[in-house]
Design an enzyme around this catalytic site. Structure first.
Site, PDB file in Angstrom:
ATOM      1  N   ASP A  66       0.887  -1.169   0.000  1.00 42.31           N
ATOM      2  CA  ASP A  66       0.000   0.000   0.000  1.00 42.31           C
ATOM      3  C   ASP A  66       0.923   1.216   0.000  1.00 42.31           C
ATOM      4  O   ASP A  66       1.620   1.469   0.995  1.00 42.31           O
ATOM      5  CB  ASP A  66      -0.897  -0.009   1.244  1.00 42.31           C
ATOM      6  CG  ASP A  66      -1.871   1.168   1.258  1.00 42.31           C
ATOM      7  OD1 ASP A  66      -1.605   2.193   0.579  1.00 42.31           O
ATOM      8  OD2 ASP A  66      -2.896   1.076   1.952  1.00 42.31           O
ATOM      9  N   ASN A  93       3.094   4.978 -10.343  1.00 43.54           N
ATOM     10  CA  ASN A  93       1.871   4.988 -11.143  1.00 43.54           C
ATOM     11  C   ASN A  93       0.615   4.806 -10.286  1.00 43.54           C
ATOM     12  O   ASN A  93      -0.471   5.216 -10.698  1.00 43.54           O
ATOM     13  CB  ASN A  93       1.984   3.866 -12.192  1.00 43.54           C
ATOM     14  CG  ASN A  93       0.665   3.526 -12.822  1.00 43.54           C
ATOM     15  OD1 ASN A  93       0.167   4.249 -13.668  1.00 43.54           O
ATOM     16  ND2 ASN A  93       0.048   2.424 -12.387  1.00 43.54           N
ATOM     17  N   ALA A  94       0.736   4.223  -9.098  1.00 48.96           N
ATOM     18  CA  ALA A  94      -0.461   3.915  -8.293  1.00 48.96           C
ATOM     19  C   ALA A  94      -1.281   5.182  -8.058  1.00 48.96           C
ATOM     20  O   ALA A  94      -0.725   6.251  -7.795  1.00 48.96           O
ATOM     21  CB  ALA A  94      -0.044   3.316  -6.956  1.00 48.96           C
ATOM     22  N   SER A 145      -1.267  13.571 -14.212  1.00 50.61           N
ATOM     23  CA  SER A 145      -2.506  13.659 -14.990  1.00 50.61           C
ATOM     24  C   SER A 145      -2.560  15.058 -15.586  1.00 50.61           C
ATOM     25  O   SER A 145      -1.947  15.992 -15.034  1.00 50.61           O
ATOM     26  CB  SER A 145      -3.694  13.462 -14.049  1.00 50.61           C
ATOM     27  OG  SER A 145      -4.902  13.822 -14.682  1.00 50.61           O
ATOM     28  N   TYR A 158      -8.602  15.034  -6.060  1.00 50.02           N
ATOM     29  CA  TYR A 158      -7.755  14.475  -7.127  1.00 50.02           C
ATOM     30  C   TYR A 158      -6.872  15.566  -7.718  1.00 50.02           C
ATOM     31  O   TYR A 158      -5.662  15.390  -7.857  1.00 50.02           O
ATOM     32  CB  TYR A 158      -8.641  13.847  -8.210  1.00 50.02           C
ATOM     33  CG  TYR A 158      -7.866  13.101  -9.290  1.00 50.02           C
ATOM     34  CD1 TYR A 158      -7.329  11.843  -9.043  1.00 50.02           C
ATOM     35  CD2 TYR A 158      -7.686  13.654 -10.559  1.00 50.02           C
ATOM     36  CE1 TYR A 158      -6.624  11.149 -10.035  1.00 50.02           C
ATOM     37  CE2 TYR A 158      -6.986  12.971 -11.551  1.00 50.02           C
ATOM     38  CZ  TYR A 158      -6.456  11.717 -11.279  1.00 50.02           C
ATOM     39  OH  TYR A 158      -5.759  11.046 -12.262  1.00 50.02           O
ATOM     40  N   ALA A 160      -5.922  18.416  -6.429  1.00 51.51           N
ATOM     41  CA  ALA A 160      -4.914  18.876  -5.465  1.00 51.51           C
ATOM     42  C   ALA A 160      -3.756  17.891  -5.393  1.00 51.51           C
ATOM     43  O   ALA A 160      -2.580  18.277  -5.384  1.00 51.51           O
ATOM     44  CB  ALA A 160      -5.540  19.063  -4.090  1.00 51.51           C
ATOM     45  N   SER A 161      -4.086  16.598  -5.378  1.00 47.91           N
ATOM     46  CA  SER A 161      -3.016  15.591  -5.262  1.00 47.91           C
ATOM     47  C   SER A 161      -2.126  15.596  -6.501  1.00 47.91           C
ATOM     48  O   SER A 161      -0.910  15.434  -6.404  1.00 47.91           O
ATOM     49  CB  SER A 161      -3.607  14.192  -5.038  1.00 47.91           C
ATOM     50  OG  SER A 161      -4.291  13.727  -6.198  1.00 47.91           O
ATOM     51  N   LYS A 162      -2.717  15.799  -7.673  1.00 46.54           N
ATOM     52  CA  LYS A 162      -1.928  15.772  -8.907  1.00 46.54           C
ATOM     53  C   LYS A 162      -1.173  17.090  -9.119  1.00 46.54           C
ATOM     54  O   LYS A 162      -0.067  17.088  -9.655  1.00 46.54           O
ATOM     55  CB  LYS A 162      -2.822  15.440 -10.109  1.00 46.54           C
ATOM     56  CG  LYS A 162      -3.428  14.028 -10.045  1.00 46.54           C
ATOM     57  CD  LYS A 162      -2.376  12.927 -10.119  1.00 46.54           C
ATOM     58  CE  LYS A 162      -2.998  11.538 -10.209  1.00 46.54           C
ATOM     59  NZ  LYS A 162      -2.001  10.450 -10.317  1.00 46.54           N
TER      60      LYS A 162
HETATM   61  N1  LIG Z   1      -7.341   6.423 -16.444  1.00 48.38           N
HETATM   62  C1  LIG Z   1      -7.252   7.725 -16.639  1.00 48.38           C
HETATM   63  O1  LIG Z   1      -8.123   8.328 -17.310  1.00 48.38           O
HETATM   64  C2  LIG Z   1      -6.093   8.496 -16.071  1.00 48.38           C
HETATM   65  C3  LIG Z   1      -5.912   9.825 -16.517  1.00 48.38           C
HETATM   66  C4  LIG Z   1      -4.853  10.559 -15.983  1.00 48.38           C
HETATM   67  C5  LIG Z   1      -4.011   9.997 -15.045  1.00 48.38           C
HETATM   68  N2  LIG Z   1      -4.222   8.708 -14.642  1.00 48.38           N
HETATM   69  C6  LIG Z   1      -3.314   8.170 -13.611  1.00 48.38           C
HETATM   70  O2  LIG Z   1      -2.750   6.947 -14.051  1.00 48.38           O
HETATM   71  C7  LIG Z   1      -2.397   6.163 -12.909  1.00 48.38           C
HETATM   72  C8  LIG Z   1      -2.876   4.729 -13.124  1.00 48.38           C
HETATM   73  O3  LIG Z   1      -4.289   4.727 -13.130  1.00 48.38           O
HETATM   74  P1  LIG Z   1      -5.163   3.769 -14.073  1.00 48.38           P
HETATM   75  O4  LIG Z   1      -5.953   4.634 -14.964  1.00 48.38           O
HETATM   76  O5  LIG Z   1      -4.335   2.689 -14.631  1.00 48.38           O
HETATM   77  O6  LIG Z   1      -6.191   3.215 -12.976  1.00 48.38           O
HETATM   78  P2  LIG Z   1      -6.495   1.755 -12.403  1.00 48.38           P
HETATM   79  O7  LIG Z   1      -6.709   0.792 -13.513  1.00 48.38           O
HETATM   80  O8  LIG Z   1      -7.582   1.941 -11.418  1.00 48.38           O
HETATM   81  O9  LIG Z   1      -5.131   1.374 -11.649  1.00 48.38           O
HETATM   82  C9  LIG Z   1      -4.787   1.994 -10.437  1.00 48.38           C
HETATM   83  C10 LIG Z   1      -3.685   1.168  -9.804  1.00 48.38           C
HETATM   84  O10 LIG Z   1      -3.275   1.811  -8.600  1.00 48.38           O
HETATM   85  C11 LIG Z   1      -3.235   0.847  -7.572  1.00 48.38           C
HETATM   86  N3  LIG Z   1      -3.461   1.470  -6.277  1.00 48.38           N
HETATM   87  C12 LIG Z   1      -4.519   2.210  -5.866  1.00 48.38           C
HETATM   88  N4  LIG Z   1      -4.362   2.555  -4.585  1.00 48.38           N
HETATM   89  C13 LIG Z   1      -3.181   2.023  -4.178  1.00 48.38           C
HETATM   90  C14 LIG Z   1      -2.470   2.008  -2.966  1.00 48.38           C
HETATM   91  N5  LIG Z   1      -2.933   2.634  -1.862  1.00 48.38           N
HETATM   92  N6  LIG Z   1      -1.294   1.352  -2.901  1.00 48.38           N
HETATM   93  C15 LIG Z   1      -0.809   0.714  -3.986  1.00 48.38           C
HETATM   94  N7  LIG Z   1      -1.426   0.676  -5.156  1.00 48.38           N
HETATM   95  C16 LIG Z   1      -2.611   1.328  -5.256  1.00 48.38           C
HETATM   96  C17 LIG Z   1      -4.316  -0.152  -7.928  1.00 48.38           C
HETATM   97  O11 LIG Z   1      -4.007  -1.419  -7.364  1.00 48.38           O
HETATM   98  P3  LIG Z   1      -4.645  -2.075  -6.046  1.00 48.38           P
HETATM   99  O12 LIG Z   1      -6.072  -1.661  -5.970  1.00 48.38           O
HETATM  100  O13 LIG Z   1      -4.450  -3.545  -6.279  1.00 48.38           O
HETATM  101  O14 LIG Z   1      -3.822  -1.559  -4.910  1.00 48.38           O
HETATM  102  C18 LIG Z   1      -4.151  -0.218  -9.441  1.00 48.38           C
HETATM  103  O15 LIG Z   1      -3.155  -1.151  -9.768  1.00 48.38           O
HETATM  104  C19 LIG Z   1      -3.027   6.844 -11.694  1.00 48.38           C
HETATM  105  O16 LIG Z   1      -2.040   7.565 -10.995  1.00 48.38           O
HETATM  106  C20 LIG Z   1      -4.034   7.808 -12.315  1.00 48.38           C
HETATM  107  O17 LIG Z   1      -4.283   8.937 -11.521  1.00 48.38           O
HETATM  108  C21 LIG Z   1      -5.229   7.947 -15.136  1.00 48.38           C
END
Ligand SMILES: NC(=O)c1ccc[n+]([C@@H]2O[C@H](COP(=O)([O-])OP(=O)(O)OC[C@H]3O[C@@H](n4cnc5c(N)ncnc54)[C@H](OP(=O)(O)O)[C@@H]3O)[C@@H](O)[C@H]2O)c1
Length: 287
Positions: A66, A93-94, A145, A158, A160-162
């Protein structure tokens, strides 16, 4: 082509590897012969992915983590170094997302959780990776993001964090250049993953199919987002803005009020309208 990969034999940590962009990064790196440390919370998914990566030409070690927990991130780095002898690239990436107005939150617990995962999660892993990355003159890749440049109404936690992650990445890029460490900030726009179905509301409930309904056929796949990310990382680029990133960021700098209006009218409102068609429980009535 595979022979030329800069990632062949490199030790790479991917956080958030159990799904979406992280899982795709792991698959593509495995095809290029990387040694992967796969971090996320869902162990079975990590184990299945590790097997897949081994079959694809990579080495892979699942480490349930985590990222919001500093001690678990320290342990992640310890395990990686003891198993593979170092770290060449850390991909932070998480992440998680929330769609909720601040005034509707019963307290600030979930707002803080977003910061703990999306911002402090990166900080935790980066801090403990620094000695090994200095030794390898390696790479840090932070998946932020476009929401880290253009604020999203209804997603203040979201955004604020980004925004914080963008600031951290820019500062570290300059700070770590002398150590030979490249810091690449990656800003995707919408990518079709599980992020939207796992979006939480003000009370921590998942939007599930409402979140999924926001996606359109034109949105980027996780495969494409991972390809663009790795290309930028290979070139040790400072910043990778995925479309429509550059014009959006320039417009925001020059015309901030106009950008607020465009963001709302052309991006957020249509997405909420798409989701409302599936909202038989009235979860989005006040948006
Ligand atoms: N999809 C979009 O439209 C988009 C756009 C801009 C930026 N992003 C960014 O891209 C990144 C990846 O997101 P995604 O779109 O691939 O989403 P996703 O499919 O929901 O994947 C998110 C990943 O983060 C992990 N995660 C969440 N909370 C965690 C924690 N506390 N500790 C460790 N791992 C954690 C999840 O795994 P577990 O639940 O197994 O822990 C999962 O593997 C994120 O940072 C997101 O903000 C995504």
């Amino acid at each position: 082509m595979l022979q030329k990969s800069p990632f062949r034999g490199q030790v790479v940590i991917v956080t958030g590897a159990s799904s979406g962009i992280g899982r795709e990064l792991a698959r593509q790196l495995a095809r290029q012969g990387a040694k992967l440390v796969l971090a996320a919370r869902r162990v079975e998914r990590l184990q299945a992915l590790a097997e897949e990566c081994r079959a694809l030409d990579g080495e892979a070690l699942p480490v349930p983590t985590d990222v919001a927990d500093e001690a678990q991130c320290r342990e992640l780095l310890r395990v990686c170094i003891s198993e593979f002898g170092g770290v060449d690239m850390l991909i932070n990436n998480a992440g998680m997302s929330q769609f909720a107005k601040l005034a509707e939150m019963p307290d600030l617990t979930l707002f803080r959780r977003l910061m703990e995962v999306n911002f402090y999660g990166v900080l935790n892993c980066t801090y403990y990776a620094l000695p090994a990355l200095t030794a390898s003159r390696g790479r840090i890749v932070n998946i932020a993001s476009l929401g880290g440049y253009l604020a999203i109404p209804g997603a203040s936690s979201y955004s604020a964090s980004k925004f914080a992650l963008v600031g951290l990445s820019d500062a570290l890029r300059m700070e770590l250049a002398g150590n030979g460490i490249a810091v690449t900030l990656v800003c995707p726009y919408w990518v079709v993953t599980e992020l939207n179905e796992n979006i939480i509301d003000a009370h921590g409930r998942h939007y599930t199919e409402l979140g999924r309904s926001v996606y359109t056929k034109r949105m980027m796949s996780a495969e494409r987002a991972a390809e663009i990310t790795l290309r930028g990382a290979a070139k040790r680029k400072a910043r990778v803005l995925m479309p429509p990133g550059l014009p959006a960021v320039l417009t925001r700098t020059l015309f901030p009020r106009l950008t607020d209006w465009i963001t709302h009218q052309f991006f957020i409102r249509p997405a909420v309208e798409r989701a409302k068609k599936h909202d038989d429980k009235g979860l989005l009535d006040n948006l």
